[in-house]
Design a protein around this motif. Structure first.
Motif, PDB file in Angstrom:
ATOM      1  N   GLU A  67      24.736  21.584 -29.684  1.00 12.65           N
ATOM      2  CA  GLU A  67      24.169  22.440 -28.536  1.00 12.65           C
ATOM      3  C   GLU A  67      24.892  22.361 -27.177  1.00 12.65           C
ATOM      4  N   TRP A  68      24.737  23.456 -26.273  1.00 11.23           N
ATOM      5  CA  TRP A  68      25.310  23.659 -25.172  1.00 11.23           C
ATOM      6  C   TRP A  68      24.117  23.738 -24.240  1.00 11.23           C
ATOM      7  N   ARG A  69      24.367  23.344 -23.004  1.00 17.57           N
ATOM      8  CA  ARG A  69      23.481  23.260 -21.919  1.00 17.57           C
ATOM      9  C   ARG A  69      23.780  24.839 -20.934  1.00 17.57           C
ATOM     10  N   ILE A  70      22.809  25.347 -20.491  1.00 15.59           N
ATOM     11  CA  ILE A  70      22.871  26.638 -19.782  1.00 15.59           C
ATOM     12  C   ILE A  70      23.258  26.147 -18.296  1.00 15.59           C
ATOM     13  N   SER A  71      24.464  26.621 -17.641  1.00 13.50           N
ATOM     14  CA  SER A  71      24.790  26.153 -16.225  1.00 13.50           C
ATOM     15  C   SER A  71      24.552  27.031 -15.337  1.00 13.50           C
ATOM     16  N   PHE A  72      23.983  26.756 -14.426  1.00 14.40           N
ATOM     17  CA  PHE A  72      23.669  27.712 -13.033  1.00 14.40           C
ATOM     18  C   PHE A  72      24.409  27.367 -11.956  1.00 14.40           C
ATOM     19  N   SER A  73      25.367  26.716 -12.201  1.00 18.98           N
ATOM     20  CA  SER A  73      26.508  26.290 -11.000  1.00 18.98           C
ATOM     21  C   SER A  73      26.569  27.376 -10.084  1.00 18.98           C
ATOM     22  N   LEU A  74      26.852  28.488 -10.517  1.00 24.63           N
ATOM     23  CA  LEU A  74      27.422  29.811  -9.647  1.00 24.63           C
ATOM     24  C   LEU A  74      26.204  30.184  -8.915  1.00 24.63           C
ATOM     25  N   ALA A  75      25.274  30.257  -9.720  1.00 26.63           N
ATOM     26  CA  ALA A  75      23.744  30.571  -9.091  1.00 26.63           C
ATOM     27  C   ALA A  75      23.373  29.722  -7.853  1.00 26.63           C
ATOM     28  N   GLU A  76      23.620  28.425  -8.206  1.00 25.67           N
ATOM     29  CA  GLU A  76      23.253  27.458  -7.160  1.00 25.67           C
ATOM     30  C   GLU A  76      24.057  27.349  -6.134  1.00 25.67           C
ATOM     31  N   GLN A  77      25.282  27.442  -6.222  1.00 18.40           N
ATOM     32  CA  GLN A  77      26.141  27.701  -5.173  1.00 18.40           C
ATOM     33  C   GLN A  77      25.864  28.757  -4.204  1.00 18.40           C
ATOM     34  N   LYS A  78      25.307  29.998  -4.856  1.00 19.83           N
ATOM     35  CA  LYS A  78      24.869  31.093  -4.057  1.00 19.83           C
ATOM     36  C   LYS A  78      23.586  30.823  -3.125  1.00 19.83           C
ATOM     37  N   LEU A  79      22.895  30.087  -3.764  1.00 16.35           N
ATOM     38  CA  LEU A  79      21.653  29.737  -3.242  1.00 16.35           C
ATOM     39  C   LEU A  79      21.921  28.565  -2.022  1.00 16.35           C
ATOM     40  N   VAL A  80      22.623  27.716  -2.116  1.00 15.86           N
ATOM     41  CA  VAL A  80      23.111  26.678  -1.359  1.00 15.86           C
ATOM     42  C   VAL A  80      23.632  27.406  -0.071  1.00 15.86           C
ATOM     43  N   HIS A  81      24.654  28.320  -0.289  1.00 16.23           N
ATOM     44  CA  HIS A  81      25.365  29.183   0.810  1.00 16.23           C
ATOM     45  C   HIS A  81      24.345  30.247   1.308  1.00 16.23           C
ATOM     46  N   SER A  82      23.156  30.466   0.927  1.00 15.10           N
ATOM     47  CA  SER A  82      22.016  31.322   1.655  1.00 15.10           C
ATOM     48  C   SER A  82      21.264  30.703   2.310  1.00 15.10           C
ATOM     49  N   MET A  83      21.427  29.159   2.375  1.00 12.51           N
ATOM     50  CA  MET A  83      20.580  28.391   3.221  1.00 12.51           C
ATOM     51  C   MET A  83      20.897  28.451   4.781  1.00 12.51           C
ATOM     52  N   ASN A  84      20.085  28.303   5.915  1.00 11.45           N
ATOM     53  CA  ASN A  84      20.574  28.303   7.014  1.00 11.45           C
ATOM     54  C   ASN A  84      21.096  26.920   7.326  1.00 11.45           C
ATOM     55  N   HIS A  85      21.593  26.611   8.582  1.00  7.26           N
ATOM     56  CA  HIS A  85      22.354  25.104   8.659  1.00  7.26           C
ATOM     57  C   HIS A  85      21.265  24.174   8.519  1.00  7.26           C
ATOM     58  N   CYS A  86      20.095  24.272   8.933  1.00  6.66           N
ATOM     59  CA  CYS A  86      19.256  23.304   9.216  1.00  6.66           C
ATOM     60  C   CYS A  86      18.838  22.815   7.661  1.00  6.66           C
ATOM     61  N   GLN A  87      18.562  23.683   7.026  1.00  4.25           N
ATOM     62  CA  GLN A  87      18.187  23.617   5.529  1.00  4.25           C
ATOM     63  C   GLN A  87      19.231  22.774   4.813  1.00  4.25           C
TER      64      GLN A  87
END
Length: 681
Positions: free
Chosen positions: A232-252
């Motif tokens: 088995e292989w795990r589905i990785s959302f690393s790129l999606a997570e990177q985009k989500l973190v970059h969309s946070m405001n600085h306080c978040q």
């Protein structure tokens, strides 16, 4: 038991405390400007790299804490690699979008796998030996085994590296790394389609569309409770997570940083039995859910600790229930194989004990404690949350130039590849870029021009076409001089190397003297070391382009596909055999080296002086001019010079020292060859 029902009481004193923690986190994690610099320079490097990649090239993407913008102590470097000519699809209709003559297609089959995991069926033939070796037959079909592929791709380049989950892991220079070979997919997983419908308030639609458009990856690790764990292989959302973190405001983002600090300095210190149960990924998952569920009405410096507390209570709830839902596929319980039974109960009691103390539990964090006690003992302390006043011009520039230096790592293989890089950069000039990316592009242009100049020269070195040699020489000189006007002070070294390589020794020495004058300036910034006041006096308030050209110096990267100095040919060739694309030579080591090589043809006394300067530097430097990761190549260069003067015993000692250093440049075979050539018994 509902741990989310209780709110933190907010008053003026609480806001004051939040502001103090906000300022402290900006000091630890970085201001919004510093974080933007880190992200945008890496964005530019990856953008250029992907655009110039050929179909059969491997692609790499940085992920994890460092890619998200953190530079915390202990932040690990995560790099994902995949084959550009292999793609995963979710149904056969998607195969119509590919030209199968140059793309190997793989089908995701999750019918018998737990949520978030899948089998990968090889649909079309592959010429990649590692993929071929990882294939196993199942039900009259050919599947790629995750465990076999992991074995095939883990190279153990660096001493002490081990397998860890889907990655090859280790530590070098105090930096922990995880390298994982995976497969890329251009489509969003059907099992994560519900996530798209959940995104009403965060992230915004533009970010959602970009995430879905960029697809996902598959990393080689199976579920421990799955029917086919080894395949088995795990589905990785690393790129999606990177985009989500970059969309946070600085306080978040700072709250996310505080959760990571709290995990490392407080939660993991509770007991040995529980200190490995939670990880940074759980902290990321917590803040994703809290932001999306609008559990915190306002993310701002005055409310930072309220946001942290909501996240902590949700984490406590998850541990109590033994269920941490993956943000993209909630059916995938991230606690399933670790947080259960007696360990779960123990962890819950520890976290609940911290919860009962309230925010006072943050006093157990050495990084945060001082800013809290300062406010408690000085309630009238004035706190400025204006980020522009938190960081000086000099510190801002250090961050910017260091990130630019660290993200310039292009290694064109030949002249056609150089031209492809230059064309890519030319096209990017007209695109909407940030101010940091413009500067990154400027320095990238300098590096590609340098590789192009030497590549062009090497093509005409041993030919009888004098006219072509003359034209190539003029073009190379022009490119190197242009690169020096675009890059750092240290980029003048490429001109000196070129003159040395083309037997213009006096011209080379003239350049080295010019460089030494510039390096002696009191306001020079070298490897982030600088006298702030003198730097500001020298280039304060000038453009970054001017600062880079007049007051910044870095060590020198040599692309191993190109010969810059004939005497280093064995080192470059053996490094290439080990897939090492560069030699990184300390600037002052290279300066002495070039002077030695040139003075040998002009003045033997001055050649000896240059050698003595090199010897003192390599023997006695304490990391000021020679980073410890570059000591292998520095000792090697010293040995080469000593061997050229006939001092074979000294050369032997230097080569032996080179072998004992950390093998950052993987040149040990070249060193062994040089030792054998000494013929010392």
């Amino acid at each position: 038991m509902d741990f989310l029902s209780e709110n933190v009481y907010i008053d003026a004193g609480f806001q004051h405390l939040c502001e103090s923690v906000f300022v402290r986190l900006c000091q630890i994690v970085g201001t919004s400007v510093q974080v933007a610099i880190r992200r945008e320079t890496t964005d530019m490097r990856e953008m250029v790299g992907k655009r110039v990649a050929d179909n059969d090239d491997p692609i790499n993407m940085e992920s994890g804490s460092i890619r998200e913008g953190f530079r915390l102590e202990g932040s690990d470097l995560d790099i994902m690699y995949w084959l550009n000519n292999h793609r995963v699809i979710f149904d056969m209709s998607q195969s119509e979008l590919y030209y199968t003559e140059n793309k190997t297609l793989i089908l995701s089959d999750s019918s018998e796998s737990p949520p978030g995991f899948t089998l990968l069926e090889l649909l079309t033939p592959t010429t990649n030996r590692k993929v071929q070796s990882a294939c196993v037959p199942m039900n009259d079909r050919l599947y790629i085994s995750s465990s076999l592929y992991r074995q095939q791709t883990q190279t153990h380049w660096y001493p002490g590296s081990t397998g860890h989950g889907p990655c090859e892991s280790g530590e070098v220079g105090g930096l922990e790394y995880d390298f994982a070979w995976c497969f890329a997919c251009d489509f969003w997983p059907p099992s994560a389609s519900s996530w798209i419908d959940r995104c009403h308030s965060w992230p915004d639609r533009e970010v959602v569309n970009e995430i879905v458009r960029n697809g996902c990856h598959f990393v080689p690790i199976g579920h421990s409770l799955g029917l086919h764990e080894q395949e088995e292989w795990r589905i990785s959302f690393s790129l999606a997570e990177q985009k989500l973190v970059h969309s946070m405001n600085h306080c978040q983002f700072l709250t996310y940083g505080l959760l990571k600090i709290f995990l490392k300095e407080v939660i993991d210190k509770q007991s040995e039995e529980t200190n490995k149960l939670l990880c940074s990924y759980h902290m990321k998952t917590v803040i994703f859910w809290v932001i999306q569920q609008n559990a915190v009405p306002l993310w701002c410096p005055q409310n930072l600790l309220a946001g942290f507390w909501v996240c902590f209570k949700l984490l406590l709830k998850w541990v109590y229930e033994g269920a941490c839902p993956n943000f993209f596929i909630p059916e995938n319980n991230l606690f399933l194989s670790k947080v259960h039974g007696s360990a779960q109960r123990k962890l819950f009691l520890e976290l609940h004990g911290l919860y009962e103390k309230g925010l006072v539990c943050l006093l157990q964090s050495p990084s945060i404690k001082s800013c809290i006690t300062n406010v408690l003992y000085n309630p009238r302390l004035s706190i400025c949350t204006n980020e522009d006043r938190m960081i000086s011009e000099c510190d801002h520039d250090k961050e910017l130039f260091n990130e630019i230096y660290c993200n310039i790592s292009y290694s064109p293989k030949n002249l056609d590849h150089c031209i492809k890089y230059l064309h890519t950069i030319e096209l990017m000039i007209g695109e909407p870029l940030t101010q940091y990316q413009v500067l990154m592009l400027q320095r990238s242009t300098a590096e590609i021009l340098q590789s192009t100049a030497f590549t062009l020269h090497n093509m005409y070195t041993n030919t009888d076409l004098n006219k072509h040699m003359y034209i190539a020489d003029r073009m190379s000189c022009h490119m190197l001089k242009l690169a020096a006007k675009l890059g750092f002070v240290s980029d003048m070294m490429y001109i000196a190397m070129f003159y040395c390589k083309t037997f213009r020794y006096r011209e080379a020495l003239y350049i080295t003297e010019m460089i030494k004058v510039k390096l002696a300036q009191p306001g020079l910034m070298y490897r982030r070391r600088v006298h702030p006041e003198r730097y500001t006096e020298a280039v304060g308030e000038q453009s970054w382009s001017t600062k880079m050209r007049q007051a910044v110096a870095e060590d020198i990267w040599l692309n191993n596909f190109t010969c810059y100095i004939n005497e280093l040919t064995p080192e470059q060739q053996f490094a290439l055999q080990n897939d090492e694309g560069f030699l990184c030579i300390p600037l002052f080591v290279l300066l002495h080296f070039i002077e030695f090589l040139c003075y040998r043809h002009i003045d033997t006394t001055l050649a000896q002086t240059a050698l003595e300067g090199l010897q003192v530097l390599v023997h006695h430097d304490q990391g000021l001019y020679v980073h410890y990761l570059n000591r292998d190549i520095s000792w090697e260069i010293l040995g080469i010079c000593q061997q050229m003067t006939g001092n074979l015993q000294a050369a032997l000692y230097s080569y032996q020292q080179s072998i004992t250093q950390y093998p950052w440049h993987t040149i040990q075979n070249a060193t062994q060859m040089r030792i054998q050539d000494l013929h010392i018994t």
